[in-house]
Design a protein around this motif. Sequence first.
Motif, short mmCIF file in Angstrom:
data_model
loop_
_atom_site.label_atom_id
_atom_site.label_comp_id
_atom_site.label_asym_id
_atom_site.label_seq_id
_atom_site.Cartn_x
_atom_site.Cartn_y
_atom_site.Cartn_z
N ALA A 186 0.88 -1.25 -0.03
CA ALA A 186 0.05 0.05 0.00
C ALA A 186 0.85 1.21 0.16
N TYR A 187 1.80 1.28 0.92
CA TYR A 187 2.80 2.47 1.00
C TYR A 187 3.63 2.77 -0.56
N VAL A 188 4.08 1.72 -0.73
CA VAL A 188 4.96 1.83 -2.00
C VAL A 188 4.19 2.20 -3.24
N SER A 189 3.07 1.44 -3.52
CA SER A 189 2.50 1.70 -4.72
C SER A 189 1.76 3.36 -4.68
N ARG A 190 1.56 3.77 -3.36
CA ARG A 190 1.11 5.17 -3.28
C ARG A 190 2.43 6.17 -3.47
N ALA A 191 3.33 5.61 -2.92
CA ALA A 191 4.61 6.60 -2.99
C ALA A 191 5.20 6.57 -4.39
N THR A 192 4.92 5.50 -5.19
CA THR A 192 5.55 5.25 -6.53
C THR A 192 4.69 6.40 -7.41
N ALA A 193 3.28 6.32 -7.10
CA ALA A 193 2.55 7.46 -7.83
C ALA A 193 2.72 8.74 -7.55
N GLU A 194 3.32 9.07 -6.43
CA GLU A 194 3.74 10.51 -5.99
C GLU A 194 5.10 10.99 -6.67
N SER A 215 7.39 -10.73 -2.10
CA SER A 215 6.12 -10.97 -2.49
C SER A 215 5.91 -9.82 -3.70
N ALA A 216 5.15 -10.02 -4.67
CA ALA A 216 4.64 -9.16 -5.70
C ALA A 216 3.37 -8.81 -5.62
N SER A 217 2.86 -7.62 -6.16
CA SER A 217 1.52 -7.48 -6.45
C SER A 217 1.41 -6.54 -7.60
N ALA A 218 0.19 -6.54 -8.04
CA ALA A 218 -0.48 -5.92 -9.37
C ALA A 218 -1.46 -4.93 -8.63
N VAL A 219 -0.88 -3.72 -8.90
CA VAL A 219 -2.11 -2.58 -8.26
C VAL A 219 -2.40 -1.83 -9.20
N GLU A 220 -3.88 -1.53 -9.48
CA GLU A 220 -4.58 -1.14 -10.54
C GLU A 220 -5.32 0.20 -9.90
N GLY A 221 -4.69 1.35 -10.09
CA GLY A 221 -5.44 2.60 -9.68
C GLY A 221 -5.41 2.62 -8.33
N GLY A 222 -4.47 2.07 -7.58
CA GLY A 222 -4.40 2.07 -6.07
C GLY A 222 -4.94 0.94 -5.41
N ARG A 223 -5.75 -0.18 -6.11
CA ARG A 223 -6.20 -1.00 -5.52
C ARG A 223 -5.55 -2.42 -6.00
N ALA A 377 8.21 3.42 -16.17
CA ALA A 377 9.16 3.86 -15.03
C ALA A 377 9.51 2.86 -14.26
N VAL A 378 10.94 2.49 -14.05
CA VAL A 378 11.38 1.67 -12.90
C VAL A 378 11.70 2.50 -11.76
N ALA A 379 11.61 2.16 -10.59
CA ALA A 379 11.58 2.81 -9.34
C ALA A 379 12.22 2.08 -8.10
N VAL A 380 13.03 2.88 -7.24
CA VAL A 380 13.12 2.04 -5.94
C VAL A 380 12.59 2.95 -4.96
N VAL A 381 11.81 2.34 -4.42
CA VAL A 381 11.11 3.28 -3.30
C VAL A 381 11.20 2.58 -1.80
N PRO A 382 11.98 3.24 -1.15
CA PRO A 382 12.08 2.36 0.35
C PRO A 382 10.99 2.47 1.01
N THR A 383 10.44 1.15 1.40
CA THR A 383 9.35 0.87 1.97
C THR A 383 9.31 1.40 3.56
N ASP A 384 8.05 1.87 4.00
CA ASP A 384 7.93 2.36 5.51
C ASP A 384 6.83 1.72 6.02
N GLU A 385 6.75 0.58 6.45
CA GLU A 385 5.48 -0.04 7.04
C GLU A 385 5.04 0.42 8.36
N GLU A 386 6.00 0.88 9.18
CA GLU A 386 5.62 1.58 10.51
C GLU A 386 5.00 2.84 10.23
N GLU A 388 3.36 3.64 7.74
CA GLU A 388 1.91 3.35 7.10
C GLU A 388 1.11 2.78 8.10
N ILE A 389 1.56 1.90 9.21
CA ILE A 389 0.53 1.44 10.23
C ILE A 389 0.46 2.74 11.08
#
Length: 404
Positions: A186-194, A215-223, A377-386, A388-389
């Motif tokens: 959730a965090y990374v997909s949103r941060a990638t859009a930003e 893990s991998a995910s396919a995120v379409e329009g934030g979902r 685009a290929v991006a590196v986006v550091p995650t921040d699960e804490e 996000e929680i």
Amino acid sequence: MSSTRVLVLNSGSSSVKYQLLDMRGGSRLAVGLVERIGEETSRLKHTPTGGAAREWTGAIADHDAALKAVSEELARDGLGLDSPELAAIGHRVVHGGLHFTEPTVIDDAVLAEIERLVPVAPLHNPANLTGIRTASALRPDLPQVAVFDTAFHTTMPESAARYAIDVRTADEYRIRRYGFHGTSHAYVSRATAELLGKHPSEVNVIVLHLGNGASASAVEGGRCVDTSMGLTPLEGLVMGTRSGDMDPAVIFHLMRVGGMSTDEIDTLLNKKSGLVGLCGDNDMREIRRRIDEGDEQAKLAFDIYIHRLRKYIGAYYAVLGRVDAVAFTAGVGENASPVREAAVAGLEALGLAVDGELNAVRSDEPRLISPESARVAVAVVPTDEELEIATQTYALVKGSQNLT
């Protein structure tokens, strides 16, 4: 006095990771870890922002003692759990099933449902429950919020979430794809859009969370519309110690021909497989060092890892139809430039490429590593699960209590 602080707790079977954040700017006030709970050599490491780290070693009997020790360390910095500035405690809960699709204030009914899900998350949910109960006893007046790893993936359509087995059996035993690492995706997909200067609803992203668990995910329009982990975190990509995708008949073969028990196979697939099973190492830095020295076993392990990763990129490209970005995150994804380069090598026809110089840059900031001419685009986006929680926790309690 306004209440703007959130304590984030991630309780494991013998550990507690924690962060205290001030939500006025998302700044960290303190971070820490208690490990080896229940042993004589328990260890607590606490680092206040702007201050020196403090370490303590000794016997910590249980999670109750661990959280009391954490509270004492925070109090030494004027950040104690009794502070009126503390708005809530946010708990990472690994499995929320289909019932929990968003952050939830914890009450007896919520606890009972998390307990009911223990059979599908026996390694994680019991520890999460222990942390919740201990924190609730320390601050019974404070909102305790559960943020579920599975919640982000509950938007998957049934065509992606269902396994092709007998429907009645699947429903009776709650067998379906749940997915994990949801707060990270959730965090990374949103941060990638930003990073792309767009709203999440405008962007299709393939997120690759590559750590010891992957893990991998396919995120379409934030979902989320598909993800690689399934009923448990075992399915999908090759991981540090987990096998990922495998013919399920291998299990029957090991039972019938190998004489292995269910517990032995469970241990094999979760703890003795993946990279460690292939070459004896699950640290990508060590594997790359061995490859540079000509180690063929390490090279094979790396190639298998990359082959699986590329398959998922291609599969999720097909699922999404249009891809705006592929985002790498977590320990391996953020730091292992050879993994990123190899994962997209040869996929130029899909619009994917990395720029060698950009890919080699080390940074803690979100960044693009693809050439300007790249279609995707290929991006590196550091995650921040804490974070996000904490963000989800604070938004929930602020909305319900009108905090300022």
